[in-house]
Motif scaffolding. Sequence first.
Motif, PDB file in Angstrom:
ATOM      1  N   ILE A   1      12.694  -5.115  -0.712  1.00 47.66           N
ATOM      2  CA  ILE A   1      11.542  -5.994  -0.487  1.00 47.66           C
ATOM      3  C   ILE A   1      10.387  -5.170   0.076  1.00 47.66           C
ATOM      4  CG2 ILE A   1      10.645  -7.998   0.771  1.00 47.66           C
ATOM      5  CD1 ILE A   1      13.526  -9.042   0.915  1.00 47.66           C
ATOM      6  N   ARG A   2       9.212  -5.334  -0.524  1.00 49.55           N
ATOM      7  CA  ARG A   2       8.019  -4.648  -0.021  1.00 49.55           C
ATOM      8  C   ARG A   2       7.256  -5.589   0.903  1.00 49.55           C
ATOM      9  NH1 ARG A   2       2.517  -2.927  -2.227  1.00 49.55           N
ATOM     10  NH2 ARG A   2       2.884  -4.341  -3.974  1.00 49.55           N
ATOM     11  N   TYR A   3       7.060  -5.158   2.127  1.00 47.07           N
ATOM     12  CA  TYR A   3       6.297  -5.921   3.114  1.00 47.07           C
ATOM     13  C   TYR A   3       4.871  -5.363   3.137  1.00 47.07           C
ATOM     14  CZ  TYR A   3      10.929  -7.242   4.987  1.00 47.07           C
ATOM     15  OH  TYR A   3      12.210  -7.712   5.148  1.00 47.07           O
ATOM     16  N   MET A   4       3.881  -6.251   3.090  1.00 45.99           N
ATOM     17  CA  MET A   4       2.497  -5.791   3.028  1.00 45.99           C
ATOM     18  C   MET A   4       1.591  -6.773   3.761  1.00 45.99           C
ATOM     19  SD  MET A   4       0.330  -4.808  -0.401  1.00 45.99           S
ATOM     20  CE  MET A   4      -1.167  -3.822  -0.315  1.00 45.99           C
ATOM     21  N   PRO A   5       0.697  -6.274   4.618  1.00 47.58           N
ATOM     22  CA  PRO A   5      -0.248  -7.177   5.292  1.00 47.58           C
ATOM     23  C   PRO A   5      -1.116  -7.919   4.282  1.00 47.58           C
ATOM     24  CG  PRO A   5      -0.212  -5.036   6.369  1.00 47.58           C
ATOM     25  CD  PRO A   5       0.572  -4.889   5.094  1.00 47.58           C
ATOM     26  N   LEU A   6      -1.304  -9.205   4.530  1.00 47.34           N
ATOM     27  CA  LEU A   6      -2.044 -10.042   3.595  1.00 47.34           C
ATOM     28  C   LEU A   6      -3.468  -9.557   3.416  1.00 47.34           C
ATOM     29  CD1 LEU A   6      -2.385 -12.477   1.774  1.00 47.34           C
ATOM     30  CD2 LEU A   6      -2.664 -13.909   3.804  1.00 47.34           C
ATOM     31  N   TRP A   7      -4.159  -9.184   4.487  1.00 40.30           N
ATOM     32  CA  TRP A   7      -5.550  -8.763   4.372  1.00 40.30           C
ATOM     33  C   TRP A   7      -5.672  -7.536   3.478  1.00 40.30           C
ATOM     34  CZ3 TRP A   7      -7.303  -3.942   5.861  1.00 40.30           C
ATOM     35  CH2 TRP A   7      -6.432  -3.164   6.644  1.00 40.30           C
ATOM     36  N   LYS A   8      -4.682  -6.669   3.527  1.00 37.76           N
ATOM     37  CA  LYS A   8      -4.696  -5.457   2.707  1.00 37.76           C
ATOM     38  C   LYS A   8      -4.421  -5.798   1.244  1.00 37.76           C
ATOM     39  CE  LYS A   8      -2.493  -0.891   2.469  1.00 37.76           C
ATOM     40  NZ  LYS A   8      -1.518   0.017   3.107  1.00 37.76           N
ATOM     41  N   TRP A   9      -3.465  -6.694   1.010  1.00 37.39           N
ATOM     42  CA  TRP A   9      -3.139  -7.120  -0.361  1.00 37.39           C
ATOM     43  C   TRP A   9      -4.353  -7.758  -1.015  1.00 37.39           C
ATOM     44  CZ3 TRP A   9      -2.776 -12.126  -2.537  1.00 37.39           C
ATOM     45  CH2 TRP A   9      -2.168 -12.193  -3.803  1.00 37.39           C
ATOM     46  N   MET A  10      -5.129  -8.526  -0.234  1.00 39.56           N
ATOM     47  CA  MET A  10      -6.304  -9.198  -0.785  1.00 39.56           C
ATOM     48  C   MET A  10      -7.361  -8.205  -1.257  1.00 39.56           C
ATOM     49  SD  MET A  10      -5.979 -12.617  -0.554  1.00 39.56           S
ATOM     50  CE  MET A  10      -7.626 -13.288  -0.462  1.00 39.56           C
ATOM     51  N   LEU A  11      -7.361  -7.000  -0.711  1.00 39.30           N
ATOM     52  CA  LEU A  11      -8.342  -6.001  -1.092  1.00 39.30           C
ATOM     53  C   LEU A  11      -7.856  -5.067  -2.186  1.00 39.30           C
ATOM     54  CD1 LEU A  11      -9.802  -5.014   2.408  1.00 39.30           C
ATOM     55  CD2 LEU A  11     -10.903  -6.376   0.640  1.00 39.30           C
TER      56      LEU A  11
ATOM     57  N   LEU B   1       6.738  -9.521   0.285  1.00 39.18           N
ATOM     58  CA  LEU B   1       6.591 -10.391   1.441  1.00 39.18           C
ATOM     59  C   LEU B   1       5.257 -10.070   2.109  1.00 39.18           C
ATOM     60  CD1 LEU B   1       7.846 -12.585   3.128  1.00 39.18           C
ATOM     61  CD2 LEU B   1       9.139 -10.874   4.383  1.00 39.18           C
ATOM     62  N   LEU B   2       4.317 -11.002   2.013  1.00 38.98           N
ATOM     63  CA  LEU B   2       2.987 -10.813   2.567  1.00 38.98           C
ATOM     64  C   LEU B   2       2.985 -11.267   4.028  1.00 38.98           C
ATOM     65  CD1 LEU B   2       0.892 -12.024  -0.495  1.00 38.98           C
ATOM     66  CD2 LEU B   2       1.316  -9.668   0.241  1.00 38.98           C
ATOM     67  N   THR B   3       2.557 -10.376   4.906  1.00 34.21           N
ATOM     68  CA  THR B   3       2.738 -10.546   6.337  1.00 34.21           C
ATOM     69  C   THR B   3       1.408 -10.516   7.079  1.00 34.21           C
ATOM     70  OG1 THR B   3       2.909  -8.175   6.804  1.00 34.21           O
ATOM     71  CG2 THR B   3       4.928  -9.305   6.084  1.00 34.21           C
ATOM     72  N   LYS B   4       1.490 -10.667   8.385  1.00 33.73           N
ATOM     73  CA  LYS B   4       0.310 -10.554   9.230  1.00 33.73           C
ATOM     74  C   LYS B   4      -0.010  -9.085   9.498  1.00 33.73           C
ATOM     75  CE  LYS B   4      -1.780 -13.128  13.012  1.00 33.73           C
ATOM     76  NZ  LYS B   4      -1.514 -14.155  14.062  1.00 33.73           N
ATOM     77  N   ASP B   5       1.003  -8.298   9.846  1.00 34.11           N
ATOM     78  CA  ASP B   5       0.769  -6.884  10.171  1.00 34.11           C
ATOM     79  C   ASP B   5       1.831  -5.942   9.620  1.00 34.11           C
ATOM     80  OD1 ASP B   5      -1.653  -6.960  11.871  1.00 34.11           O
ATOM     81  OD2 ASP B   5      -0.424  -8.207  13.174  1.00 34.11           O
ATOM     82  N   THR B   6       3.024  -6.446   9.360  1.00 32.63           N
ATOM     83  CA  THR B   6       4.143  -5.573   8.995  1.00 32.63           C
ATOM     84  C   THR B   6       3.936  -4.926   7.635  1.00 32.63           C
ATOM     85  OG1 THR B   6       5.646  -6.983  10.254  1.00 32.63           O
ATOM     86  CG2 THR B   6       6.638  -5.469   8.666  1.00 32.63           C
ATOM     87  N   GLU B   7       4.240  -3.622   7.570  1.00 33.33           N
ATOM     88  CA  GLU B   7       4.175  -2.902   6.291  1.00 33.33           C
ATOM     89  C   GLU B   7       5.337  -1.932   6.214  1.00 33.33           C
ATOM     90  OE1 GLU B   7       1.004  -0.772   3.276  1.00 33.33           O
ATOM     91  OE2 GLU B   7       0.451  -1.070   5.382  1.00 33.33           O
TER      92      GLU B   7
END
Length: 426
Positions: A414-424, A402-408
């Motif tokens: 389910i793995r929650y990960m900020p989208l900006w971090k996933w993009m990198l 689940l790609l989020t705004k800030d939640t990790e």
Amino acid sequence: MEKKELFKYLIKEFHERRLPEIYHRTLEIPETKKIVSLIGARRIGKTSYFFQMIGQLEASMGRERILYINFEDERILPLDVKDLNSILEAYYELYPKNVDRELYLFFDEVQNVPGWEVYVRRLYDRGDLKLFLTGSSSKMLSKELATSLRGRTLSFYLYSLDFREYLAFRGVEPVQDFEYSRQRFELKKLFEEYLYEGGFPEVVLEVPELRKKILQDYFEMMIYRDLVERFSIRNTTLLKTLTKYLITNIGNPFSATSYYKVIKQDQEVSKGTLLEYISHLEDISLVYFLPLFSYSLKAQAINPRKVYCIDNGLRNAVSFTFSKDEGRLAENLVFLELMRREKEIYYWKNEGEVDFIVKEEDNSLTAINVSYTDRIEEREIRALEEFSGVEGFGAQVKEFLLLTKDTEKTENGIRYMPLWKWMLKT
């Protein structure tokens, strides 16, 4: 002036001028004996990527054995396939000592010359030439490659800048362990800009007040040069209305039949014409359509496909929107990133909806939902849980993301990960 003399001017001009400043792109094209075909939309950076490759070659062997021809250069237009024979004749008259040496030929927007594939095939069959091609028409180029150049070529797709490239263009290099450093605040701020502005290279380098205007010009160029002129389209009003509708509704299912039922009430148009226009938009990589995930090909064919756009900035510059649309823009970024990573992707829908089902090389699945909001909506979680319970699907999933705004965090599988971090993360 005959074509051969014109080609001599172009060849010498290329050899004598300095290469433009190059911003490195992360696409890697391995060494191969096959023809390399670089495909992507207009203004996406294909020519600059050619210059990146030429610069690397020049560092090891000089430039004399490298030829670059832009087939949109008005000085040599119009061109017939027979005119292409003059290219090597012109080169060898300029450099007779290189007749028996290996040459590197870069042909930019080669699809503009009818019958080009026959000429390229003959050059390839000589065995002493390295050939590199670009084209803005993915279907036209691919069709020709699959017929006349079968087994002779490898195709690579260039998309708009990914987030790491965007940062490089903005003069920022993520430090080691960036997610824990003070730099994370700068990266998150730049990601918000990337989310809205997109990644067309020229636009990123331009001053902010001109970016929207440039993107609007890109849109007009794609409509009229890549579509209206190339395919002799008459109903430009329908074409522009359809295009703006599609890119406004990124992330939503689209049914050509439903759209046709709506527009036929106001204008005379055949469904065949509508389907033709949609195909042309896919052809130039302006929009993409994502099929439903199913092991039934019939189910994939009859269900609506979700629509996505080549670039968030282009979409925002011309779409009919009255809100920030962060959720749709974030989903579009994820789609483009998965395409860059050469993933086989689908969406899934039953009671809930999973934005992306990624079929991995080992046939396992990754299920991804995007929730770019301050508060994660429960329906995003329930949809992933619903998919996990589907017989024949859930057992194949190796990760629920689940790609989020800030939640990790990781919770209930389910793995929650900020989208900006996933993009990198590669």
